[in-house]
Design an enzyme around this catalytic site. Structure first.
Site, PDB file in Angstrom:
ATOM      1  N   ALA A 138       3.423  -0.859   4.633  1.00  0.00           N
ATOM      2  CA  ALA A 138       2.975  -0.870   6.038  1.00  0.00           C
ATOM      3  C   ALA A 138       2.558  -2.265   6.513  1.00  0.00           C
ATOM      4  CB  ALA A 138       1.828   0.121   6.228  1.00  0.00           C
ATOM      5  N   HIS A 183       4.640  -4.412   9.061  1.00  0.00           N
ATOM      6  CA  HIS A 183       4.734  -4.220  10.502  1.00  0.00           C
ATOM      7  C   HIS A 183       3.633  -4.912  11.295  1.00  0.00           C
ATOM      8  CE1 HIS A 183       7.706  -1.492   9.055  1.00  0.00           C
ATOM      9  NE2 HIS A 183       6.814  -0.687   8.507  1.00  0.00           N
ATOM     10  N   TYR A 206      11.002   9.091   0.871  1.00  0.00           N
ATOM     11  CA  TYR A 206      10.991   8.095  -0.204  1.00  0.00           C
ATOM     12  C   TYR A 206      11.606   8.574  -1.511  1.00  0.00           C
ATOM     13  CZ  TYR A 206       7.923   5.699   3.040  1.00  0.00           C
ATOM     14  OH  TYR A 206       7.416   5.084   4.160  1.00  0.00           O
ATOM     15  N   ARG A 220       4.659  11.196  -2.452  1.00  0.00           N
ATOM     16  CA  ARG A 220       4.494  10.747  -1.063  1.00  0.00           C
ATOM     17  C   ARG A 220       5.774  11.011  -0.270  1.00  0.00           C
ATOM     18  NH1 ARG A 220       4.664   4.466   0.983  1.00  0.00           N
ATOM     19  NH2 ARG A 220       4.158   4.948   3.139  1.00  0.00           N
ATOM     20  N   PRO A 243       0.783  -1.229   0.000  1.00  0.00           N
ATOM     21  CA  PRO A 243       0.000   0.000   0.000  1.00  0.00           C
ATOM     22  C   PRO A 243       0.820   1.288   0.000  1.00  0.00           C
ATOM     23  CG  PRO A 243      -0.178  -1.122   2.123  1.00  0.00           C
ATOM     24  CD  PRO A 243       0.508  -2.070   1.174  1.00  0.00           C
ATOM     25  N   ASN A 244       0.286   2.230  -0.755  1.00  0.00           N
ATOM     26  CA  ASN A 244       0.790   3.611  -0.858  1.00  0.00           C
ATOM     27  C   ASN A 244       2.043   3.750  -1.719  1.00  0.00           C
ATOM     28  OD1 ASN A 244      -1.248   4.736   0.911  1.00  0.00           O
ATOM     29  ND2 ASN A 244      -0.194   3.702   2.583  1.00  0.00           N
ATOM     30  N   ARG A 271      13.538   4.703  11.708  1.00  0.00           N
ATOM     31  CA  ARG A 271      12.322   5.528  11.734  1.00  0.00           C
ATOM     32  C   ARG A 271      11.508   5.247  13.006  1.00  0.00           C
ATOM     33  NH1 ARG A 271       9.448   4.937   6.170  1.00  0.00           N
ATOM     34  NH2 ARG A 271       8.324   6.741   7.023  1.00  0.00           N
ATOM     35  N   GLU A 300      12.730  -9.510   1.047  1.00  0.00           N
ATOM     36  CA  GLU A 300      11.963  -8.353   1.536  1.00  0.00           C
ATOM     37  C   GLU A 300      12.767  -7.092   1.237  1.00  0.00           C
ATOM     38  OE1 GLU A 300      11.940  -8.180   5.793  1.00  0.00           O
ATOM     39  OE2 GLU A 300      10.468  -6.563   5.878  1.00  0.00           O
ATOM     40  N   ARG A 343       7.810   0.845  13.143  1.00  0.00           N
ATOM     41  CA  ARG A 343       8.408   0.289  11.919  1.00  0.00           C
ATOM     42  C   ARG A 343       9.581  -0.646  12.224  1.00  0.00           C
ATOM     43  NH1 ARG A 343       6.002   3.598   7.890  1.00  0.00           N
ATOM     44  NH2 ARG A 343       5.592   5.664   8.705  1.00  0.00           N
ATOM     45  N   HIS A 397      12.822  -2.610   1.295  1.00  0.00           N
ATOM     46  CA  HIS A 397      12.248  -1.319   1.678  1.00  0.00           C
ATOM     47  C   HIS A 397      13.094  -0.218   1.078  1.00  0.00           C
ATOM     48  CE1 HIS A 397       9.529  -3.204   4.503  1.00  0.00           C
ATOM     49  NE2 HIS A 397      10.542  -3.968   4.869  1.00  0.00           N
ATOM     50  N   LEU A 398      12.423   0.834   0.652  1.00  0.00           N
ATOM     51  CA  LEU A 398      13.132   2.007   0.125  1.00  0.00           C
ATOM     52  C   LEU A 398      13.861   2.723   1.250  1.00  0.00           C
ATOM     53  CD1 LEU A 398      10.103   3.119  -1.996  1.00  0.00           C
ATOM     54  CD2 LEU A 398      12.336   2.617  -2.994  1.00  0.00           C
ATOM     55  N   SER A 399      13.125   2.968   2.327  1.00  0.00           N
ATOM     56  CA  SER A 399      13.701   3.639   3.491  1.00  0.00           C
ATOM     57  C   SER A 399      14.291   2.584   4.427  1.00  0.00           C
ATOM     58  CB  SER A 399      12.619   4.444   4.217  1.00  0.00           C
ATOM     59  OG  SER A 399      11.672   3.563   4.803  1.00  0.00           O
ATOM     60  N   ASN A 427       8.016  -5.641  -1.377  1.00  0.00           N
ATOM     61  CA  ASN A 427       7.988  -4.493  -0.457  1.00  0.00           C
ATOM     62  C   ASN A 427       6.580  -4.481   0.144  1.00  0.00           C
ATOM     63  OD1 ASN A 427       7.906  -2.134   0.949  1.00  0.00           O
ATOM     64  ND2 ASN A 427       8.953  -0.918  -0.608  1.00  0.00           N
TER      65      ASN A 427
HETATM   66  C1  DQA Z   1       8.398   1.059   3.298  1.00  0.00           C
HETATM   67  C2  DQA Z   1       8.591   1.294   4.808  1.00  0.00           C
HETATM   68  C3  DQA Z   1       7.296   1.063   5.560  1.00  0.00           C
HETATM   69  O1  DQA Z   1       7.479   1.329   6.932  1.00  0.00           O
HETATM   70  C4  DQA Z   1       6.210   2.000   5.057  1.00  0.00           C
HETATM   71  O2  DQA Z   1       4.988   1.727   5.684  1.00  0.00           O
HETATM   72  C5  DQA Z   1       6.075   1.980   3.573  1.00  0.00           C
HETATM   73  C6  DQA Z   1       7.277   1.904   2.747  1.00  0.00           C
HETATM   74  C7  DQA Z   1       9.666   1.407   2.512  1.00  0.00           C
HETATM   75  O3  DQA Z   1       9.767   0.970   1.364  1.00  0.00           O
HETATM   76  O4  DQA Z   1      10.544   2.122   3.012  1.00  0.00           O
HETATM   77  O5  DQA Z   1       4.975   2.132   3.039  1.00  0.00           O
HETATM   78  O6  DQA Z   1       8.110  -0.306   3.091  1.00  0.00           O
END
Ligand code: DQA
Length: 150
Positions: A81, A84, A27, A22, A14-15, A111, A102, A115, A104-106, A78
């Site tokens: 959210a 978590h 990101y 965003r 999501p997102n 954080r 797995e 997370r 993640h961008l961040s 990825n």
């Molecule tokens: C994320 C990190 C997650 O905590 C966050 O909810 C995201 C993006 C990342 O790619 O850094 O939506 O997965």
């Protein structure tokens, strides 16, 4: 390069469709279509045919993971959210029959505290976080090392 490219699915939660606008300070400014383009290109250079998908729907993501399990397709995920808190995504990942990375961008560990837990990490072959789009490229390289070239 072999004639038959190895399929890999790159699944995004999501997102992530909102990349570019965003929280750019977290990101970056690369948008989702560009991420898809760059991932497909990086995958192709490694001998993979990448199918890149994104959904905001947990049930849809679970359905894709079931399909990947049935077809023995390796997955770069990825979970956004869902990482978590979604035990349903974790359980679907546990059913996979080929490697799962797995990404993640961040760097979630740098954080907010919520997370710092990944319910998915424990059923992944490995996790890569904090390198922006490079996280996906590193994941594909790791997969290349795990899967024999056809
Ligand atoms: C994320 C990190 C997650 O905590 C966050 O909810 C995201 C993006 C990342 O790619 O850094 O939506 O997965």
């Amino acid at each position: 390069m072999a004639d038959t490219q190895q399929p890999v699915w790159v699944l995004n939660g999501p997102n992530l469709d909102r990349l570019g606008t965003r929280e750019p300070d977290v990101y970056g400014t690369v948008d989702y279509p560009t991420l898809v383009e760059q991932v497909v290109e990086a995958a192709s250079g490694l001998g993979f045919t990448a199918e890149v998908r994104q959904t905001n729907d947990e049930a849809e993501l679970i359905g894709w993971l079931h399909e990947a399990a049935d077809a023995r397709i390796p997955v770069v995920l990825n979970p956004a959210a869902f990482t978590h808190y979604s035990y349903a995504i974790r359980d679907a990942c546990a059913m996979l029959t080929a490697p799962l990375i797995e990404v993640h961008l961040s760097n979630p560990l740098a954080r907010e505290e919520f997370r710092h837990t990944s319910v998915v990490g424990g059923v992944a072959s490995g996790s890569i976080a904090g390198f922006g789009i490079e996280s996906y490229r590193l994941a594909l390289r790791a997969l290349r090392g795990m899967i024999p070239t056809p």
